[in-house]
Each structure stands twice: as structure tokens, then as C-alpha cells.
Design a protein around this motif. Structure first.
Motif, mmCIF file in Angstrom:
data_model
loop_
_atom_site.group_PDB
_atom_site.id
_atom_site.type_symbol
_atom_site.label_atom_id
_atom_site.label_comp_id
_atom_site.label_asym_id
_atom_site.label_seq_id
_atom_site.Cartn_x
_atom_site.Cartn_y
_atom_site.Cartn_z
ATOM 1 N N LYS A 147 54.411 84.210 22.647
ATOM 2 C CA LYS A 147 55.484 83.406 22.056
ATOM 3 C C LYS A 147 55.266 83.218 20.561
ATOM 4 O O LYS A 147 56.215 83.260 19.776
ATOM 5 C CB LYS A 147 55.570 82.051 22.754
ATOM 6 N N TYR A 150 56.125 86.504 18.908
ATOM 7 C CA TYR A 150 57.571 86.719 18.976
ATOM 8 C C TYR A 150 58.276 85.844 17.947
ATOM 9 O O TYR A 150 59.188 86.305 17.264
ATOM 10 C CB TYR A 150 58.057 86.417 20.399
ATOM 11 N N ASN A 151 57.883 84.573 17.836
ATOM 12 C CA ASN A 151 58.519 83.663 16.882
ATOM 13 C C ASN A 151 58.208 84.068 15.442
ATOM 14 O O ASN A 151 59.056 83.935 14.560
ATOM 15 C CB ASN A 151 58.079 82.231 17.133
ATOM 16 N N ASN A 152 57.014 84.553 15.160
ATOM 17 C CA ASN A 152 56.629 84.969 13.817
ATOM 18 C C ASN A 152 57.346 86.236 13.393
ATOM 19 O O ASN A 152 57.607 86.456 12.212
ATOM 20 C CB ASN A 152 55.118 85.162 13.710
ATOM 21 N N SER A 153 57.680 87.110 14.347
ATOM 22 C CA SER A 153 58.335 88.363 13.994
ATOM 23 C C SER A 153 59.794 88.157 13.610
ATOM 24 O O SER A 153 60.381 88.986 12.935
ATOM 25 C CB SER A 153 58.225 89.361 15.142
ATOM 26 N N TYR A 154 60.420 87.063 14.044
ATOM 27 C CA TYR A 154 61.816 86.806 13.727
ATOM 28 C C TYR A 154 62.004 85.778 12.619
ATOM 29 O O TYR A 154 63.106 85.321 12.379
ATOM 30 C CB TYR A 154 62.571 86.354 14.980
ATOM 31 N N LYS A 155 60.928 85.392 11.946
ATOM 32 C CA LYS A 155 61.072 84.440 10.831
ATOM 33 C C LYS A 155 61.230 85.154 9.528
ATOM 34 O O LYS A 155 61.021 86.221 9.263
ATOM 35 C CB LYS A 155 59.862 83.527 10.761
#
Length: 155
Positions: A147, A150-155
Motif C-alpha cells: 500500500k 502503491y500510494n507513493n507511485s501515484y503522488k
């Protein structure tokens, strides 16, 4: 952490049932002659087939019981269900058949007299607890890491 533990148990129920069914087929195809295959098939589908199928189906249904809100909500319900995982049907039958010969509760001891060693029971339980805790920790921290990535890749 509690939510991920419940999810892990539900997922492991499916994985365990799938592996058990695959194991049945692998064992069947590993038998060498047709007589052994016919006897094994008869054992799985015959008059006493329930004795083979009851434990895996029971364990699968126990893992899926964690989907019910009443069980998921209260800790005591989850503890009771987890105790049912520890006491297997085979172990229950062994205990009952060794105790049934003597009706006096004072002689219901678990020692080598009846062929049951309490050290093996305790070691088995501790081993199961360690394996479950290891799997849970790997699952929980793995999901957390995924998670985070995943969250870091979309920031």
C-alpha cells in the motif's frame, strides 16, 4: 491489524481448500495400479466418505465464518473459533476412544499410559502458534508495504 488478521484467515481458507483438493488429485494420479486407484476412489465416494471430507469442509467453513459481522465484531467469538482450529476431529476421536474405557474422571490423565504424550501436544500447539504468527506478520507488513509503494507511485 485486527482487520488484516481476519482477511488473512479468510484468504487462507480458500488457499488451504484449494491445496487440499489438488493434493487429493496428485495422490490419486500418483497411485501405480488401477486397483489402488479404485480403492482410493471408493474411499473418497463410498459409504464412509464423510469421515474424509468432514474435517476439511469444517475448517473451510470456520475460516469463512469470519465474514459474518457478529463473529468479526466480538473478540470472544473469534477466540472460540480459533480454538476449534486447534482441536482437530482426529485428535478428538483419539481422546474420546482412549478415555471411554474408564468412566472415572480421576483416571482421565493425558500421559504415556494411554499413548498420548502431553509434551507432544504442547509442542504441536506451540509450533502451530508460531507458524500462524509468522504468516500473519508477513501478510500484515507485506500488505502495508504494498500500500505504501502503491500510494507513493501515484503522488
Amino acid at each position: 491489524m485486527d482487520k488484516s488478521a481476519v482477511q488473512l484467515i479468510i484468504y487462507l481458507g480458500f488457499v488451504w481448500l484449494l491445496l487440499w483438493i489438488i493434493g487429493i488429485f496428485i495422490f490419486y494420479y500418483g497411485l501405480e495400479n488401477e486397483t489402488e486407484k479404485a480403492e482410493y476412489y471408493e474411499r473418497l465416494t463410498g459409504k464412509y466418505a464423510y469421515a474424509i471430507w468432514i474435517q476439511p469442509i469444517f475448517w473451510f467453513l470456520l475460516t469463512q465464518a469470519y465474514r459474518i459481522k457478529f463473529i468479526k465484531k466480538y473478540l470472544i467469538n473469534r477466540i472460540i473459533i480459533s480454538l476449534l482450529f486447534v482441536v482437530t476431529f482426529e485428535r478428538f476421536v483419539i481422546l474420546i476412544t482412549t478415555i471411554h474405557r474408564d468412566y472415572l474422571p480421576s483416571s482421565w490423565t493425558l500421559n504415556n499410559e494411554y499413548g498420548i504424550d502431553t509434551g507432544f501436544i504442547i509442542t504441536g500447539l506451540l509450533g502451530k502458534i508460531i507458524v500462524v504468527l509468522t504468516i500473519f506478520c508477513l501478510y500484515h507488513f507485506g500488505i502495508k508495504k504494498i500500500k505504501t509503494l502503491y500510494n507513493n507511485s501515484y503522488k
